[in-house]
Design a protein around this motif. Sequence first.
Motif, PDB file in Angstrom:
ATOM      1  N   VAL A   1     -45.582 -62.566  18.580  1.00  0.00           N
ATOM      2  CA  VAL A   1     -46.077 -62.168  17.266  1.00  0.00           C
ATOM      3  C   VAL A   1     -47.376 -61.370  17.362  1.00  0.00           C
ATOM      4  CG1 VAL A   1     -44.931 -64.019  16.023  1.00  0.00           C
ATOM      5  CG2 VAL A   1     -47.163 -64.433  17.045  1.00  0.00           C
ATOM      6  N   SER A   2     -47.841 -61.121  18.575  1.00  0.00           N
ATOM      7  CA  SER A   2     -49.018 -60.282  18.775  1.00  0.00           C
ATOM      8  C   SER A   2     -48.578 -59.025  19.526  1.00  0.00           C
ATOM      9  CB  SER A   2     -50.090 -61.069  19.542  1.00  0.00           C
ATOM     10  OG  SER A   2     -51.232 -60.274  19.806  1.00  0.00           O
ATOM     11  N   PHE A   3     -49.269 -58.673  20.588  1.00  0.00           N
ATOM     12  CA  PHE A   3     -48.912 -57.495  21.380  1.00  0.00           C
ATOM     13  C   PHE A   3     -49.447 -57.706  22.791  1.00  0.00           C
ATOM     14  CE2 PHE A   3     -52.666 -56.715  18.749  1.00  0.00           C
ATOM     15  CZ  PHE A   3     -53.648 -56.502  19.700  1.00  0.00           C
TER      16      PHE A   3
ATOM     17  N   GLY B   1     -51.198 -58.054  30.706  1.00  0.00           N
ATOM     18  CA  GLY B   1     -49.753 -58.158  30.577  1.00  0.00           C
ATOM     19  C   GLY B   1     -49.289 -59.313  29.735  1.00  0.00           C
ATOM     20  N   ALA B   2     -50.175 -60.247  29.435  1.00  0.00           N
ATOM     21  CA  ALA B   2     -49.823 -61.376  28.572  1.00  0.00           C
ATOM     22  C   ALA B   2     -50.036 -61.001  27.106  1.00  0.00           C
ATOM     23  CB  ALA B   2     -50.666 -62.602  28.930  1.00  0.00           C
TER      24      ALA B   2
ATOM     25  N   ARG C   1     -54.409 -62.650  22.672  1.00  0.00           N
ATOM     26  CA  ARG C   1     -54.826 -63.797  21.881  1.00  0.00           C
ATOM     27  C   ARG C   1     -56.343 -63.778  21.745  1.00  0.00           C
ATOM     28  NH1 ARG C   1     -51.290 -68.189  21.462  1.00  0.00           N
ATOM     29  NH2 ARG C   1     -52.885 -68.901  19.987  1.00  0.00           N
ATOM     30  N   GLY C   2     -56.846 -64.447  20.723  1.00  0.00           N
ATOM     31  CA  GLY C   2     -58.287 -64.563  20.525  1.00  0.00           C
ATOM     32  C   GLY C   2     -58.962 -63.205  20.363  1.00  0.00           C
ATOM     33  N   PRO C   3     -60.116 -63.009  21.004  1.00  0.00           N
ATOM     34  CA  PRO C   3     -60.848 -61.738  20.870  1.00  0.00           C
ATOM     35  C   PRO C   3     -60.050 -60.520  21.333  1.00  0.00           C
ATOM     36  CG  PRO C   3     -62.265 -63.426  21.820  1.00  0.00           C
ATOM     37  CD  PRO C   3     -60.876 -64.005  21.793  1.00  0.00           C
ATOM     38  N   ALA C   4     -59.051 -60.740  22.204  1.00  0.00           N
ATOM     39  CA  ALA C   4     -58.246 -59.618  22.695  1.00  0.00           C
ATOM     40  C   ALA C   4     -57.431 -58.961  21.588  1.00  0.00           C
ATOM     41  CB  ALA C   4     -57.316 -60.104  23.814  1.00  0.00           C
ATOM     42  N   ILE C   5     -57.203 -59.658  20.478  1.00  0.00           N
ATOM     43  CA  ILE C   5     -56.438 -59.072  19.376  1.00  0.00           C
ATOM     44  C   ILE C   5     -57.224 -57.915  18.756  1.00  0.00           C
ATOM     45  CG2 ILE C   5     -55.439 -59.498  17.097  1.00  0.00           C
ATOM     46  CD1 ILE C   5     -54.877 -62.368  18.030  1.00  0.00           C
TER      47      ILE C   5
END
Length: 320
Positions: A208-210, A215-216, A219-223
């Motif tokens: 549900v993210s990207f 490669g994972a 999530r969190g700040p990476a969004i």
Amino acid sequence: MMQLPDLDRDADPWTLAGSALTPEAAARAHRAGAAHRADRPVAGQLPAVAVVRRRRGDRAVPRPGARVGRRRPRRPGDGAGLRRGAGALRVALRALGLAEQTALLPGGHPDLLARVAVGGRASPLPEEQWLYQAAPKRRTFRAVMAHGPLSRALSKRLGAMVDGTGAELHVVEDMARKRAIGAAVEAAIAGEPSARAAARAAAGEAGVSFEGPDGAEARGPAIADGAPAFVIVTTAADEPAEWLRAGQALMRVLLRARVDHAWGSFLHLPLTEAAGRKQLASLVGARGHAQALARLGGGADSPPTPRRPLSEVLLSQRPR
């Protein structure tokens, strides 16, 4: 111009017989071309009046194109692809110079999103032709995006795409607001019921993210870090008709972005509950409700997602 039928009048909108349109109302090749450019391989012929349906429980086509109905969404997270598909078909018809009339949620039938009638000719605007040409090139880009600010001209063009739709577009590029939106996305992912997440994984559905740099799934700040820009479509009300209008507006925005070599991916999970829709709208200073959320940035081409043949989802009954 030919008189188009009253799309809300028929007692049974799944039945196409009895329409005032004739087979000559639109050229067969143009109707098939419209379905093709709406991300649907052409199989058979598209009738002058099209009622398009979705099979219940069908997960084989994650991003529909030419389908305009079946299964009315109860919330923006349900049938999101169906709403986008309605916009794709209308764009294609207009670009081909075909006059169309669309009724959203006609007749109060619970399984019908929209009904489209095609008849007569219309002069397409240059903008509509550009969107038509971009339709087969648009992809949902879930990989790492190239960063860089959107040009002021592109932001203005994207805003013009929602004019007259009853929706508003908000383009977010400043990091403070991106982080607030990213936090809302993360909270929605973390709060997703485990059974629903497990069902998605078992069905082989995308996350549900990207994709993050490692490669994972981001999530969190990476969004926020992985979103060069967020685009949010809001509406004043929070009803099924507004969900449909917002979906059509978003499709036009993403097609116009593709004209200017920008790519998008969807973040629907924060929109599945009314509180989340209200919260996202407040984060961009809107009084209404967020109905669509996507990230936008630089990407690269990829193979198209396989589509179910048009003959399997189209009621191909010609008007008499």
